[in-house]
Design an enzyme around this catalytic site. Sequence first.
Site, PDB file in Angstrom:
ATOM      1  N   HIS A   1       5.691  -1.107  -2.862  1.00 50.71           N
ATOM      2  CA  HIS A   1       5.312   0.091  -4.527  1.00 50.71           C
ATOM      3  C   HIS A   1       5.583   1.503  -3.832  1.00 50.71           C
ATOM      4  O   HIS A   1       4.775   2.332  -4.815  1.00 50.71           O
ATOM      5  CB  HIS A   1       3.758  -0.636  -4.516  1.00 50.71           C
ATOM      6  CG  HIS A   1       3.346  -1.927  -5.276  1.00 50.71           C
ATOM      7  ND1 HIS A   1       2.516  -2.589  -5.031  1.00 50.71           N
ATOM      8  CD2 HIS A   1       4.436  -2.955  -5.129  1.00 50.71           C
ATOM      9  CE1 HIS A   1       2.577  -4.031  -5.689  1.00 50.71           C
ATOM     10  NE2 HIS A   1       4.154  -4.538  -5.605  1.00 50.71           N
TER      11      HIS A   1
ATOM     12  N   ASN B   1       0.870  -1.297  -0.118  1.00 47.54           N
ATOM     13  CA  ASN B   1       0.437   0.017   0.118  1.00 47.54           C
ATOM     14  C   ASN B   1       0.912   1.462   0.256  1.00 47.54           C
ATOM     15  O   ASN B   1       2.283   0.835   1.039  1.00 47.54           O
ATOM     16  CB  ASN B   1      -0.677  -0.322   1.256  1.00 47.54           C
ATOM     17  CG  ASN B   1      -1.927  -1.048   1.167  1.00 47.54           C
ATOM     18  OD1 ASN B   1      -1.731  -2.029   0.020  1.00 47.54           O
ATOM     19  ND2 ASN B   1      -2.807  -1.307   2.244  1.00 47.54           N
TER      20      ASN B   1
HETATM   21  C1  BJW Z   1      -9.439  -7.728   1.808  1.00 45.60           C
HETATM   22  C2  BJW Z   1     -11.161  -6.704   2.847  1.00 45.60           C
HETATM   23  C3  BJW Z   1     -10.791  -6.733   4.150  1.00 45.60           C
HETATM   24  C4  BJW Z   1     -11.434  -6.946   1.314  1.00 45.60           C
HETATM   25  N1  BJW Z   1      -9.953  -7.124   4.547  1.00 45.60           N
HETATM   26  N2  BJW Z   1      -8.369  -8.241   3.175  1.00 45.60           N
HETATM   27  C5  BJW Z   1       3.016 -12.243 -15.939  1.00 45.60           C
HETATM   28  C6  BJW Z   1       2.502 -13.293 -14.635  1.00 45.60           C
HETATM   29  C7  BJW Z   1       3.123 -12.414 -13.514  1.00 45.60           C
HETATM   30  C8  BJW Z   1       3.802 -11.840 -13.682  1.00 45.60           C
HETATM   31  C9  BJW Z   1       3.934 -10.566 -14.828  1.00 45.60           C
HETATM   32  C10 BJW Z   1       2.782 -10.598 -16.023  1.00 45.60           C
HETATM   33  N3  BJW Z   1       3.786 -10.139 -16.758  1.00 45.60           N
HETATM   34  C11 BJW Z   1       4.043  -8.935 -16.152  1.00 45.60           C
HETATM   35  C12 BJW Z   1       4.472  -9.489 -14.596  1.00 45.60           C
HETATM   36  C13 BJW Z   1       4.486  -8.597 -13.612  1.00 45.60           C
HETATM   37  C14 BJW Z   1       3.967  -7.755 -12.941  1.00 45.60           C
HETATM   38  C15 BJW Z   1       2.507  -8.618 -12.780  1.00 45.60           C
HETATM   39  O1  BJW Z   1       2.618  -9.168 -11.279  1.00 45.60           O
HETATM   40  N4  BJW Z   1       0.981  -8.513 -12.915  1.00 45.60           N
HETATM   41  C16 BJW Z   1      -0.052  -9.701 -12.894  1.00 45.60           C
HETATM   42  C17 BJW Z   1      -0.651  -7.969 -12.690  1.00 45.60           C
HETATM   43  C18 BJW Z   1      -0.052 -10.088 -14.083  1.00 45.60           C
HETATM   44  N5  BJW Z   1       4.346  -7.019 -11.318  1.00 45.60           N
HETATM   45  C19 BJW Z   1       5.119  -6.101 -11.706  1.00 45.60           C
HETATM   46  O2  BJW Z   1       4.889  -5.425 -12.687  1.00 45.60           O
HETATM   47  C20 BJW Z   1       6.381  -5.407 -11.020  1.00 45.60           C
HETATM   48  N6  BJW Z   1       7.325  -5.413 -11.187  1.00 45.60           N
HETATM   49  C21 BJW Z   1       7.916  -6.199 -11.691  1.00 45.60           C
HETATM   50  O3  BJW Z   1       7.485  -7.261 -11.193  1.00 45.60           O
HETATM   51  O4  BJW Z   1       9.703  -6.127 -12.045  1.00 45.60           O
HETATM   52  C22 BJW Z   1       9.884  -7.088 -13.292  1.00 45.60           C
HETATM   53  C23 BJW Z   1       9.765  -6.907 -13.961  1.00 45.60           C
HETATM   54  C24 BJW Z   1      10.061  -6.246 -15.055  1.00 45.60           C
HETATM   55  C25 BJW Z   1       9.040  -6.266 -16.702  1.00 45.60           C
HETATM   56  C26 BJW Z   1       8.631  -7.322 -17.005  1.00 45.60           C
HETATM   57  C27 BJW Z   1       8.234  -8.077 -15.773  1.00 45.60           C
HETATM   58  C28 BJW Z   1       9.106  -8.546 -14.439  1.00 45.60           C
HETATM   59  C29 BJW Z   1       5.451  -4.450 -10.343  1.00 45.60           C
HETATM   60  C30 BJW Z   1       3.666  -4.233  -9.813  1.00 45.60           C
HETATM   61  C31 BJW Z   1       3.918  -2.696  -9.719  1.00 45.60           C
HETATM   62  C32 BJW Z   1       1.575  -3.064  -8.622  1.00 45.60           C
HETATM   63  N7  BJW Z   1       1.956  -1.949  -8.856  1.00 45.60           N
HETATM   64  C33 BJW Z   1       0.007  -1.565  -8.091  1.00 45.60           C
HETATM   65  C34 BJW Z   1       0.030   0.335  -8.414  1.00 45.60           C
HETATM   66  C35 BJW Z   1       1.058   1.145  -6.870  1.00 45.60           C
HETATM   67  C36 BJW Z   1       0.792   2.271  -6.965  1.00 45.60           C
HETATM   68  C37 BJW Z   1      -0.646   2.919  -6.371  1.00 45.60           C
HETATM   69  O5  BJW Z   1      -0.782   2.226  -5.664  1.00 45.60           O
HETATM   70  O6  BJW Z   1      -1.174   3.390  -7.374  1.00 45.60           O
HETATM   71  O7  BJW Z   1       0.058  -1.837  -7.334  1.00 45.60           O
HETATM   72  S1  BJW Z   1      -0.419  -2.168  -9.291  1.00 45.60           S
HETATM   73  C38 BJW Z   1      -1.852  -2.785  -6.837  1.00 45.60           C
HETATM   74  O8  BJW Z   1      -1.860  -3.708  -7.396  1.00 45.60           O
HETATM   75  C39 BJW Z   1      -0.786  -1.586  -6.567  1.00 45.60           C
HETATM   76  C40 BJW Z   1      -1.107  -2.706  -5.186  1.00 45.60           C
HETATM   77  O9  BJW Z   1      -0.374  -2.515  -4.390  1.00 45.60           O
HETATM   78  C41 BJW Z   1      -1.171  -4.215  -6.179  1.00 45.60           C
HETATM   79  C42 BJW Z   1      -1.693  -5.305  -5.235  1.00 45.60           C
HETATM   80  O10 BJW Z   1      -2.874  -4.910  -5.746  1.00 45.60           O
HETATM   81  P1  BJW Z   1      -3.765  -5.693  -3.722  1.00 45.60           P
HETATM   82  O11 BJW Z   1      -2.899  -5.075  -2.645  1.00 45.60           O
HETATM   83  O12 BJW Z   1      -3.723  -7.038  -3.516  1.00 45.60           O
HETATM   84  O13 BJW Z   1      -5.312  -4.901  -4.090  1.00 45.60           O
HETATM   85  P2  BJW Z   1      -6.162  -5.809  -4.599  1.00 45.60           P
HETATM   86  O14 BJW Z   1      -7.547  -5.037  -4.811  1.00 45.60           O
HETATM   87  O15 BJW Z   1      -5.935  -7.098  -5.774  1.00 45.60           O
HETATM   88  O16 BJW Z   1      -7.247  -7.590  -3.813  1.00 45.60           O
HETATM   89  C43 BJW Z   1      -7.857  -6.663  -2.322  1.00 45.60           C
HETATM   90  C44 BJW Z   1      -7.891  -7.436  -1.776  1.00 45.60           C
HETATM   91  O17 BJW Z   1      -7.740  -7.238  -0.034  1.00 45.60           O
HETATM   92  C45 BJW Z   1      -8.879  -9.073  -2.025  1.00 45.60           C
HETATM   93  O18 BJW Z   1      -8.207 -10.032  -1.958  1.00 45.60           O
HETATM   94  C46 BJW Z   1      -9.700  -8.431  -0.764  1.00 45.60           C
HETATM   95  O19 BJW Z   1     -10.751  -9.920  -1.500  1.00 45.60           O
HETATM   96  C47 BJW Z   1      -9.067  -8.414  -0.080  1.00 45.60           C
HETATM   97  N8  BJW Z   1      -9.857  -7.400   0.477  1.00 45.60           N
HETATM   98  N9  BJW Z   1     -11.520  -6.205   2.063  1.00 45.60           N
HETATM   99  C48 BJW Z   1      -9.275  -7.889   4.690  1.00 45.60           C
HETATM  100  N10 BJW Z   1     -12.093  -5.398   5.267  1.00 45.60           N
END
Ligand code: BJW
Length: 256
Positions: free
Chosen positions: A127, A110
């Site tokens: 992040h 976050n």
């Molecule tokens: C509750 C609740 C309650 C609800 N109590 N729980 C293909 C395969 C695998 C990987 C890749 C791929 N192609 C590309 C990639 C790599 C890519 C990636 O993973 N993509 C996937 C989406 C496929 N990753 C990257 O690019 C990362 N860099 C990297 O890997 O560098 C090396 C590399 C470079 C080039 C190529 C390949 C590799 C960087 C990732 C950056 C993510 N950025 C963001 C934005 C950040 C800035 C901002 O905030 O604006 O980060 S995206 C967004 O998703 C944000 C979050 O931190 C991140 C994760 O989301 P999160 O926190 O899991 O939230 P949600 O909404 O998804 O889930 C919420 C959860 O809460 C749910 O489960 C609910 O049930 C739960 N919940 N209420 C507890 N009350």
Amino acid sequence: MESVITESLAYLIAEAADMIEAAGLMVVSTGAGMSKESGVRTFRGEDGFWKEYRAEDLASLEGITRNPALVWEWYGDRLKACQELKPHTGYYALARLQHGKGIFPLITQNVDGLHQKAGMEDVIELHGNLRTASCIDSCGASRVQMTADLFEKLPPRCSCGSILRPDVVLFGEQLPEQALKRAFRLADSCDLMLVIGTSMVVYPASSLPLIALRRGVKVIEINPEETPLSSLDGTLNLRGAAGRVLPEIVKAVYGE
Ligand code: BJW
Ligand code: ZN
């Protein structure tokens, strides 16, 4: 969403409390769901940000280059929300655990700063954060504080004339090197990992609990919904909201 503590959830909470008390090095990893009860929208799911936009239009370098005003408007709204919002009781429960147990590291995806607002220490921001912005062309100018005046004319610009970008990690970008190295080291050395409110779909944060599980270390997941982590051997599922479950864990540990 699960909001009541059922008998079976109470039993699992007691089990989790025992595991937390027994653990030497506990590491906590949080995602957007941790902040939901404070009023911050998650990214995915029913009321997620990305119901309205495509992820790549908002959280990517291409997106910010193609439509900087839209992306900055989005970050402006989020910054305002984060400044106004307060940590919920789950945050204070985690802080209570951290000060009672001895400071454990907290890894977060976050950018909202709510853990720090609740008084937590040793927060590893994987992040980035919403505190500063920098030149999209890395011209060497210093970082700029993200204050309201930055949003008066969108998109905000660096002194060199290029667009500014928030200091968050966008898709396809590398994570901050030291933070990532430390997170991997912790996943590789902890005795217990608590994973709260992440959908477990964004790499590399999603790989951290897998590293711990592979070593035979238990992982406690707090999430009202199932994730790819839930069904793995060694995961204890506390199917509930962070703001409900964490205070109950504290009660079970400290009897208060
Ligand atoms: C509750 C609740 C309650 C609800 N109590 N729980 C293909 C395969 C695998 C990987 C890749 C791929 N192609 C590309 C990639 C790599 C890519 C990636 O993973 N993509 C996937 C989406 C496929 N990753 C990257 O690019 C990362 N860099 C990297 O890997 O560098 C090396 C590399 C470079 C080039 C190529 C390949 C590799 C960087 C990732 C950056 C993510 N950025 C963001 C934005 C950040 C800035 C901002 O905030 O604006 O980060 S995206 C967004 O998703 C944000 C979050 O931190 C991140 C994760 O989301 P999160 O926190 O899991 O939230 P949600 O909404 O998804 O889930 C919420 C959860 O809460 C749910 O489960 C609910 O049930 C739960 N919940 N209420 C507890 N009350
Ligand atoms: Zn510049």
